[in-house]
Design a protein around this motif. Structure first.
Motif, PDB file in Angstrom:
ATOM      1  N   LEU A  11       0.959  -1.382   0.030  1.00 42.38           N
ATOM      2  CA  LEU A  11      -0.147  -0.275  -0.341  1.00 42.38           C
ATOM      3  C   LEU A  11       0.561   1.661   0.024  1.00 42.38           C
ATOM      4  N   VAL A  12       0.556   2.067  -1.071  1.00 44.34           N
ATOM      5  CA  VAL A  12       1.017   3.135  -1.169  1.00 44.34           C
ATOM      6  C   VAL A  12       0.778   5.001  -1.541  1.00 44.34           C
ATOM      7  N   GLN A  13       0.763   6.240  -1.048  1.00 44.33           N
ATOM      8  CA  GLN A  13      -0.046   6.501  -0.888  1.00 44.33           C
ATOM      9  C   GLN A  13       0.263   7.906  -2.476  1.00 44.33           C
ATOM     10  N   ALA A  14      -0.828   7.917  -3.166  1.00 48.48           N
ATOM     11  CA  ALA A  14      -0.242   8.417  -4.846  1.00 48.48           C
ATOM     12  C   ALA A  14       0.373   9.442  -4.708  1.00 48.48           C
ATOM     13  N   GLY A  15       1.082   8.543  -5.778  1.00 47.84           N
ATOM     14  CA  GLY A  15       2.803  10.180  -5.834  1.00 47.84           C
ATOM     15  C   GLY A  15       4.201   8.912  -5.128  1.00 47.84           C
ATOM     16  N   GLY A  16       3.661   8.007  -4.392  1.00 49.26           N
ATOM     17  CA  GLY A  16       4.642   7.284  -3.898  1.00 49.26           C
ATOM     18  C   GLY A  16       4.890   6.347  -5.053  1.00 49.26           C
ATOM     19  N   SER A  17       6.460   5.614  -4.483  1.00 50.10           N
ATOM     20  CA  SER A  17       6.937   4.820  -5.183  1.00 50.10           C
ATOM     21  C   SER A  17       7.135   3.363  -4.678  1.00 50.10           C
ATOM     22  N   LEU A  18       6.854   2.349  -5.716  1.00 58.46           N
ATOM     23  CA  LEU A  18       7.487   0.883  -5.256  1.00 58.46           C
ATOM     24  C   LEU A  18       8.142  -0.108  -6.074  1.00 58.46           C
ATOM     25  N   ARG A  19       8.874  -1.032  -5.193  1.00 58.21           N
ATOM     26  CA  ARG A  19       9.870  -1.464  -6.506  1.00 58.21           C
ATOM     27  C   ARG A  19       9.184  -2.869  -6.447  1.00 58.21           C
ATOM     28  N   LEU A  20       8.759  -3.371  -7.474  1.00 63.33           N
ATOM     29  CA  LEU A  20       8.379  -4.982  -7.841  1.00 63.33           C
ATOM     30  C   LEU A  20      10.098  -5.823  -7.851  1.00 63.33           C
ATOM     31  N   SER A  21      10.175  -6.704  -7.612  1.00 66.05           N
ATOM     32  CA  SER A  21      11.107  -8.336  -8.153  1.00 66.05           C
ATOM     33  C   SER A  21      10.057  -9.684  -8.641  1.00 66.05           C
ATOM     34  N   CYS A  22      10.865  -9.732  -9.095  1.00 63.80           N
ATOM     35  CA  CYS A  22      10.670 -11.107  -9.961  1.00 63.80           C
ATOM     36  C   CYS A  22      11.193 -12.071 -10.055  1.00 63.80           C
ATOM     37  N   ALA A  23      11.395 -13.592  -8.944  1.00 60.83           N
ATOM     38  CA  ALA A  23      13.047 -14.293  -9.220  1.00 60.83           C
ATOM     39  C   ALA A  23      12.333 -15.720  -9.497  1.00 60.83           C
ATOM     40  N   ALA A  24      12.562 -16.181 -10.624  1.00 63.34           N
ATOM     41  CA  ALA A  24      12.854 -16.967 -11.022  1.00 63.34           C
ATOM     42  C   ALA A  24      13.791 -18.444 -11.092  1.00 63.34           C
ATOM     43  N   SER A  25      13.290 -18.925 -11.450  1.00 62.00           N
ATOM     44  CA  SER A  25      13.865 -20.572 -10.855  1.00 62.00           C
ATOM     45  C   SER A  25      14.506 -20.964 -12.143  1.00 62.00           C
ATOM     46  N   ARG A  27      18.315 -22.469 -14.071  1.00 64.37           N
ATOM     47  CA  ARG A  27      19.426 -21.785 -14.599  1.00 64.37           C
ATOM     48  C   ARG A  27      20.125 -21.534 -15.732  1.00 64.37           C
ATOM     49  N   THR A  28      18.369 -21.174 -16.461  1.00 66.06           N
ATOM     50  CA  THR A  28      18.215 -20.600 -17.878  1.00 66.06           C
ATOM     51  C   THR A  28      17.380 -19.614 -18.185  1.00 66.06           C
ATOM     52  N   PHE A  29      17.134 -18.977 -16.999  1.00 64.68           N
ATOM     53  CA  PHE A  29      16.521 -17.198 -17.409  1.00 64.68           C
ATOM     54  C   PHE A  29      16.965 -16.583 -18.469  1.00 64.68           C
ATOM     55  N   SER A  30      18.249 -16.284 -19.135  1.00 66.32           N
ATOM     56  CA  SER A  30      18.418 -15.343 -20.230  1.00 66.32           C
ATOM     57  C   SER A  30      18.312 -15.918 -21.440  1.00 66.32           C
ATOM     58  N   ARG A  31      17.044 -16.803 -21.044  1.00 64.87           N
ATOM     59  CA  ARG A  31      16.541 -17.715 -23.061  1.00 64.87           C
ATOM     60  C   ARG A  31      15.427 -16.525 -22.238  1.00 64.87           C
ATOM     61  N   ARG A  72      16.272  -5.962 -15.523  1.00 58.94           N
ATOM     62  CA  ARG A  72      16.636  -7.199 -15.399  1.00 58.94           C
ATOM     63  C   ARG A  72      17.887  -7.488 -14.905  1.00 58.94           C
ATOM     64  N   ASP A  73      18.408  -8.461 -14.264  1.00 51.57           N
ATOM     65  CA  ASP A  73      19.723  -9.152 -14.212  1.00 51.57           C
ATOM     66  C   ASP A  73      19.959 -10.398 -14.046  1.00 51.57           C
ATOM     67  N   ASN A  74      20.683 -10.981 -15.066  1.00 48.88           N
ATOM     68  CA  ASN A  74      20.166 -11.867 -16.223  1.00 48.88           C
ATOM     69  C   ASN A  74      21.353 -12.721 -14.623  1.00 48.88           C
ATOM     70  N   ALA A  75      22.019 -12.680 -14.055  1.00 42.03           N
ATOM     71  CA  ALA A  75      23.266 -13.250 -13.344  1.00 42.03           C
ATOM     72  C   ALA A  75      22.229 -13.659 -12.082  1.00 42.03           C
ATOM     73  N   LYS A  76      21.166 -13.083 -11.552  1.00 44.49           N
ATOM     74  CA  LYS A  76      20.274 -12.771 -10.138  1.00 44.49           C
ATOM     75  C   LYS A  76      18.721 -13.347 -10.412  1.00 44.49           C
ATOM     76  N   ASN A  77      18.636 -14.004 -11.312  1.00 42.47           N
ATOM     77  CA  ASN A  77      18.022 -15.001 -11.955  1.00 42.47           C
ATOM     78  C   ASN A  77      16.794 -13.536 -11.911  1.00 42.47           C
ATOM     79  N   THR A  78      16.651 -12.441 -11.890  1.00 40.06           N
ATOM     80  CA  THR A  78      14.877 -11.451 -11.286  1.00 40.06           C
ATOM     81  C   THR A  78      15.018 -10.826 -12.344  1.00 40.06           C
ATOM     82  N   VAL A  79      13.934 -10.472 -12.475  1.00 44.10           N
ATOM     83  CA  VAL A  79      13.656  -8.904 -13.166  1.00 44.10           C
ATOM     84  C   VAL A  79      12.480  -8.266 -12.190  1.00 44.10           C
ATOM     85  N   TRP A  80      13.051  -6.437 -12.164  1.00 43.50           N
ATOM     86  CA  TRP A  80      11.979  -6.344 -11.847  1.00 43.50           C
ATOM     87  C   TRP A  80      11.658  -4.620 -11.994  1.00 43.50           C
TER      88      TRP A  80
END
Length: 129
Positions: A11-25, A27-31, A72-80
């Motif tokens: 929950l955030v007020q209008a004008g605020g910020s959030l950072r979503l993360s998505c972690a993938a399982s 070893r082929t994230f870069s595909r 994204r960071d393919n070494a961390k298997n994560t997209v933000w």
């Protein structure tokens, strides 16, 4: 196959910020090209933003351009998804999605939900006015 787990909603007020993360399982994230979609109550799932498998190309909905940034960071298997200047109309469940891209394909920046192969469970973002 890849499993996706989103986090960072809240929950955030209008004008605020959030950072979503998505972690993938796996070893082929870069595909995978990775995307973010959202669905508000009573509405269809809509495209927010996506990033190519290398991170060299992105595509975003007009409604979020200039406010949201995907990375994204393919070494961390994560997209933000960095979301700034949030508005009440950004309130929705945000989903991470992945599409496997064959090695011989050119850069792909698709924005249709049906094009994506795997989905996370979603994370709720609520923006109060």
């Amino acid at each position: 196959q890849v499993q996706l787990v989103e986090s960072g909603g809240g929950l955030v007020q209008a004008g605020g910020s959030l950072r979503l993360s998505c972690a993938a399982s796996g070893r082929t994230f870069s595909r995978y090209a990775m995307g973010w979609f959202r669905q508000a109550p009573g509405k269809d799932r809509e495209f927010v933003s996506m990033i190519s498998r290398s991170g060299g190309a992105t595509n975003s909905a007009d409604s979020v351009k200039g406010r949201f940034t995907i990375s994204r960071d393919n070494a961390k298997n994560t997209v933000w998804l960095q979301m700034n200047s949030l508005k009440p109309e950004d309130t929705a469940v945000y989903y991470c999605a992945a599409k496997i891209i064959p090695p011989d394909w050119p850069t792909w920046v698709g924005s249709r939900a049906l094009q994506y192969d795997y989905w996370g469970q979603g994370t709720q973002v609520t923006v109060s006015s």
